[in-house]
Scaffold this motif. Sequence first.
Motif, PDB file in Angstrom:
ATOM      1  N   LEU A  55       0.806  -1.212   0.000  1.00 12.22           N
ATOM      2  CA  LEU A  55       0.000   0.000   0.000  1.00 12.22           C
ATOM      3  C   LEU A  55       0.842   1.267   0.000  1.00 12.22           C
ATOM      4  O   LEU A  55       0.303   2.365  -0.151  1.00 12.22           O
ATOM      5  CB  LEU A  55      -0.947  -0.007   1.206  1.00 12.22           C
ATOM      6  CG  LEU A  55      -1.937  -1.173   1.241  1.00 12.22           C
ATOM      7  CD1 LEU A  55      -2.834  -1.080   2.457  1.00 12.22           C
ATOM      8  CD2 LEU A  55      -2.764  -1.219  -0.035  1.00 12.22           C
ATOM      9  N   ASP A  56       2.152   1.128   0.175  1.00  9.57           N
ATOM     10  CA  ASP A  56       3.046   2.274   0.054  1.00  9.57           C
ATOM     11  C   ASP A  56       3.535   2.470  -1.383  1.00  9.57           C
ATOM     12  O   ASP A  56       4.228   3.444  -1.672  1.00  9.57           O
ATOM     13  CB  ASP A  56       4.252   2.123   0.983  1.00  9.57           C
ATOM     14  CG  ASP A  56       4.053   2.846   2.306  1.00  9.57           C
ATOM     15  OD1 ASP A  56       3.334   3.860   2.309  1.00  9.57           O
ATOM     16  OD2 ASP A  56       4.598   2.399   3.322  1.00  9.57           O
ATOM     17  N   ALA A  57       3.217   1.543  -2.265  1.00 14.56           N
ATOM     18  CA  ALA A  57       3.624   1.683  -3.668  1.00 14.56           C
ATOM     19  C   ALA A  57       2.826   2.817  -4.315  1.00 14.56           C
ATOM     20  O   ALA A  57       1.661   3.050  -3.966  1.00 14.56           O
ATOM     21  CB  ALA A  57       3.394   0.386  -4.417  1.00 14.56           C
ATOM     22  N   PRO A  58       3.461   3.542  -5.261  1.00 14.68           N
ATOM     23  CA  PRO A  58       2.756   4.671  -5.894  1.00 14.68           C
ATOM     24  C   PRO A  58       1.465   4.253  -6.595  1.00 14.68           C
ATOM     25  O   PRO A  58       0.458   4.950  -6.512  1.00 14.68           O
ATOM     26  CB  PRO A  58       3.786   5.208  -6.895  1.00 14.68           C
ATOM     27  CG  PRO A  58       5.102   4.751  -6.384  1.00 14.68           C
ATOM     28  CD  PRO A  58       4.856   3.425  -5.726  1.00 14.68           C
ATOM     29  N   GLY A  59       1.513   3.120  -7.288  1.00 16.27           N
ATOM     30  CA  GLY A  59       0.322   2.667  -7.990  1.00 16.27           C
ATOM     31  C   GLY A  59      -0.336   1.507  -7.272  1.00 16.27           C
ATOM     32  O   GLY A  59       0.322   0.536  -6.916  1.00 16.27           O
ATOM     33  N   TRP A  60      -1.633   1.621  -7.041  1.00 15.44           N
ATOM     34  CA  TRP A  60      -2.379   0.534  -6.412  1.00 15.44           C
ATOM     35  C   TRP A  60      -3.015  -0.343  -7.482  1.00 15.44           C
ATOM     36  O   TRP A  60      -3.299   0.117  -8.595  1.00 15.44           O
ATOM     37  CB  TRP A  60      -3.481   1.116  -5.523  1.00 15.44           C
ATOM     38  CG  TRP A  60      -3.010   1.573  -4.177  1.00 15.44           C
ATOM     39  CD1 TRP A  60      -1.719   1.821  -3.798  1.00 15.44           C
ATOM     40  CD2 TRP A  60      -3.834   1.850  -3.045  1.00 15.44           C
ATOM     41  NE1 TRP A  60      -1.687   2.239  -2.496  1.00 15.44           N
ATOM     42  CE2 TRP A  60      -2.969   2.260  -2.000  1.00 15.44           C
ATOM     43  CE3 TRP A  60      -5.191   1.798  -2.801  1.00 15.44           C
ATOM     44  CZ2 TRP A  60      -3.431   2.616  -0.741  1.00 15.44           C
ATOM     45  CZ3 TRP A  60      -5.663   2.152  -1.543  1.00 15.44           C
ATOM     46  CH2 TRP A  60      -4.796   2.550  -0.520  1.00 15.44           C
ATOM     47  N   PRO A  61      -3.291  -1.597  -7.145  1.00 14.28           N
ATOM     48  CA  PRO A  61      -4.032  -2.460  -8.074  1.00 14.28           C
ATOM     49  C   PRO A  61      -5.475  -1.983  -8.191  1.00 14.28           C
ATOM     50  O   PRO A  61      -5.950  -1.178  -7.377  1.00 14.28           O
ATOM     51  CB  PRO A  61      -3.961  -3.837  -7.399  1.00 14.28           C
ATOM     52  CG  PRO A  61      -3.805  -3.530  -5.946  1.00 14.28           C
ATOM     53  CD  PRO A  61      -2.973  -2.288  -5.882  1.00 14.28           C
ATOM     54  N   ASP A  62      -6.159  -2.468  -9.201  1.00 19.70           N
ATOM     55  CA  ASP A  62      -7.567  -2.123  -9.390  1.00 19.70           C
ATOM     56  C   ASP A  62      -8.393  -2.831  -8.317  1.00 19.70           C
ATOM     57  O   ASP A  62      -8.464  -4.060  -8.283  1.00 19.70           O
ATOM     58  CB  ASP A  62      -8.028  -2.552 -10.784  1.00 19.70           C
ATOM     59  CG  ASP A  62      -9.477  -2.162 -11.062  1.00 19.70           C
ATOM     60  OD1 ASP A  62     -10.093  -1.514 -10.198  1.00 19.70           O
ATOM     61  OD2 ASP A  62      -9.989  -2.527 -12.139  1.00 19.70           O
ATOM     62  N   LEU A  63      -8.982  -2.059  -7.435  1.00 21.53           N
ATOM     63  CA  LEU A  63      -9.782  -2.614  -6.347  1.00 21.53           C
ATOM     64  C   LEU A  63     -11.274  -2.421  -6.587  1.00 21.53           C
ATOM     65  O   LEU A  63     -12.078  -2.567  -5.671  1.00 21.53           O
ATOM     66  CB  LEU A  63      -9.374  -1.967  -5.014  1.00 21.53           C
ATOM     67  CG  LEU A  63      -7.905  -2.143  -4.621  1.00 21.53           C
ATOM     68  CD1 LEU A  63      -7.599  -1.414  -3.323  1.00 21.53           C
ATOM     69  CD2 LEU A  63      -7.546  -3.628  -4.496  1.00 21.53           C
ATOM     70  N   GLY A  64     -11.617  -2.095  -7.830  1.00 22.67           N
ATOM     71  CA  GLY A  64     -13.018  -1.895  -8.139  1.00 22.67           C
ATOM     72  C   GLY A  64     -13.500  -0.546  -7.632  1.00 22.67           C
ATOM     73  O   GLY A  64     -12.728   0.390  -7.442  1.00 22.67           O
ATOM     74  N   SER A  65     -14.796  -0.454  -7.387  1.00 19.88           N
ATOM     75  CA  SER A  65     -15.410   0.779  -6.884  1.00 19.88           C
ATOM     76  C   SER A  65     -16.205   0.428  -5.632  1.00 19.88           C
ATOM     77  O   SER A  65     -17.428   0.289  -5.656  1.00 19.88           O
ATOM     78  CB  SER A  65     -16.322   1.385  -7.961  1.00 19.88           C
ATOM     79  OG  SER A  65     -16.872   2.601  -7.532  1.00 19.88           O
ATOM     80  N   PRO A  66     -15.509   0.256  -4.495  1.00 21.99           N
ATOM     81  CA  PRO A  66     -16.161  -0.272  -3.294  1.00 21.99           C
ATOM     82  C   PRO A  66     -17.123   0.726  -2.645  1.00 21.99           C
ATOM     83  O   PRO A  66     -16.945   1.939  -2.725  1.00 21.99           O
ATOM     84  CB  PRO A  66     -14.987  -0.573  -2.367  1.00 21.99           C
ATOM     85  CG  PRO A  66     -13.908   0.378  -2.805  1.00 21.99           C
ATOM     86  CD  PRO A  66     -14.074   0.506  -4.286  1.00 21.99           C
ATOM     87  N   ASP A  67     -18.129   0.175  -1.981  1.00 18.45           N
ATOM     88  CA  ASP A  67     -19.061   0.981  -1.181  1.00 18.45           C
ATOM     89  C   ASP A  67     -18.478   1.258   0.200  1.00 18.45           C
ATOM     90  O   ASP A  67     -18.842   2.245   0.844  1.00 18.45           O
ATOM     91  CB  ASP A  67     -20.394   0.237  -0.999  1.00 18.45           C
ATOM     92  CG  ASP A  67     -20.948  -0.289  -2.306  1.00 18.45           C
ATOM     93  OD1 ASP A  67     -21.154   0.537  -3.212  1.00 18.45           O
ATOM     94  OD2 ASP A  67     -21.153  -1.511  -2.422  1.00 18.45           O
ATOM     95  N   LEU A  68     -17.589   0.370   0.650  1.00 14.28           N
ATOM     96  CA  LEU A  68     -16.983   0.490   1.985  1.00 14.28           C
ATOM     97  C   LEU A  68     -15.540   0.049   1.896  1.00 14.28           C
ATOM     98  O   LEU A  68     -15.238  -1.012   1.353  1.00 14.28           O
ATOM     99  CB  LEU A  68     -17.746  -0.385   2.995  1.00 14.28           C
ATOM    100  CG  LEU A  68     -17.128  -0.542   4.396  1.00 14.28           C
ATOM    101  CD1 LEU A  68     -17.071   0.789   5.127  1.00 14.28           C
ATOM    102  CD2 LEU A  68     -17.930  -1.572   5.218  1.00 14.28           C
ATOM    103  N   VAL A  69     -14.644   0.894   2.408  1.00 17.13           N
ATOM    104  CA  VAL A  69     -13.241   0.512   2.574  1.00 17.13           C
ATOM    105  C   VAL A  69     -12.953   0.478   4.065  1.00 17.13           C
ATOM    106  O   VAL A  69     -13.294   1.413   4.806  1.00 17.13           O
ATOM    107  CB  VAL A  69     -12.293   1.498   1.861  1.00 17.13           C
ATOM    108  CG1 VAL A  69     -10.833   1.147   2.169  1.00 17.13           C
ATOM    109  CG2 VAL A  69     -12.534   1.473   0.359  1.00 17.13           C
TER     110      VAL A  69
END
Length: 290
Positions: free
Chosen positions: A113-127
């Motif tokens: 999670l410290d990497a500049p680019g995150w993977p595609d996590l969709g469009s969540p309603d809750l994180v």
Amino acid sequence: MNEAHSHTSHHGTRHEHHREHDSEVQAEILDLDAEVLAEHMASITAWLPLETVPRRIVDLGCGTGAGTFALLERFPDAHVTAVDTSAGHLQRLRAKAADRGVGARVRTVRADLDAPGWPDLGSPDLVWASASMHHLSDPDRALRNVRGALAPGGLFAVVELAGFPRFLPEGAPEERPGLEERCHAVADRLHAEHLPHRGADWGPMLAAAGFTVEGERTVSVDVKGSRSEAVGRYALGGLQRIRTSVAAELSPEDLAALDRLLDAGSPHGILRREDLAVRTERTVWAARRA
């Protein structure tokens, strides 16, 4: 206590073996944390100020799945994307999901999670991020990433512990009163440089990242050892882990007293004590994408 970030090393097989062992020890502690504090976790998920029932959830720094499974139970129609940097933790989480019959509702993603680019996590309603945000070296960037991923009106829940739990009563052990607090003081000093956001107030940071903080709640935890035999194992594992980092800084008398407590076969060891408890606080911030 979920691990969102760790440093990868390339110093050879012996170091890698040590890291694997350390990850296994941490996984066991995370599992015990989930078992002992399940009621408190459930109370936090029930409190969340949601406008609609979430169907797409992301668990950031999921560890071995304490939050993932609490959220799956709270929201039986939801699917959870569980994100962590530890392949071992994610493997353990998948095995648990299969055992519980919810494997089809869980997707795991290995990511730093410290990497500049995150993977595609969709469009969540809750994180959901429990005991993971304080591990990040650049939490402001992570907060912006979360805001960008959330669905309109989505909620972000940040849960943090007020330090590692205490287990012994004040004045224990009898021959070295205050030993546990001295161990934690050393650990806090050693960790301060590497975990500068531990104990932070996340409200202002969430607001600066474009969230509206809609609720903040602190939950006091005090679980007596008589309620669960897992409390003793949790205390043993937790203090063993602390010992690895503070041993060189303790006085000989304190180290000897700590080792007597950690002797699992001793009648004076921590597993034989009847006065243990798990005492800490959890604070949760609930923030909506503004």
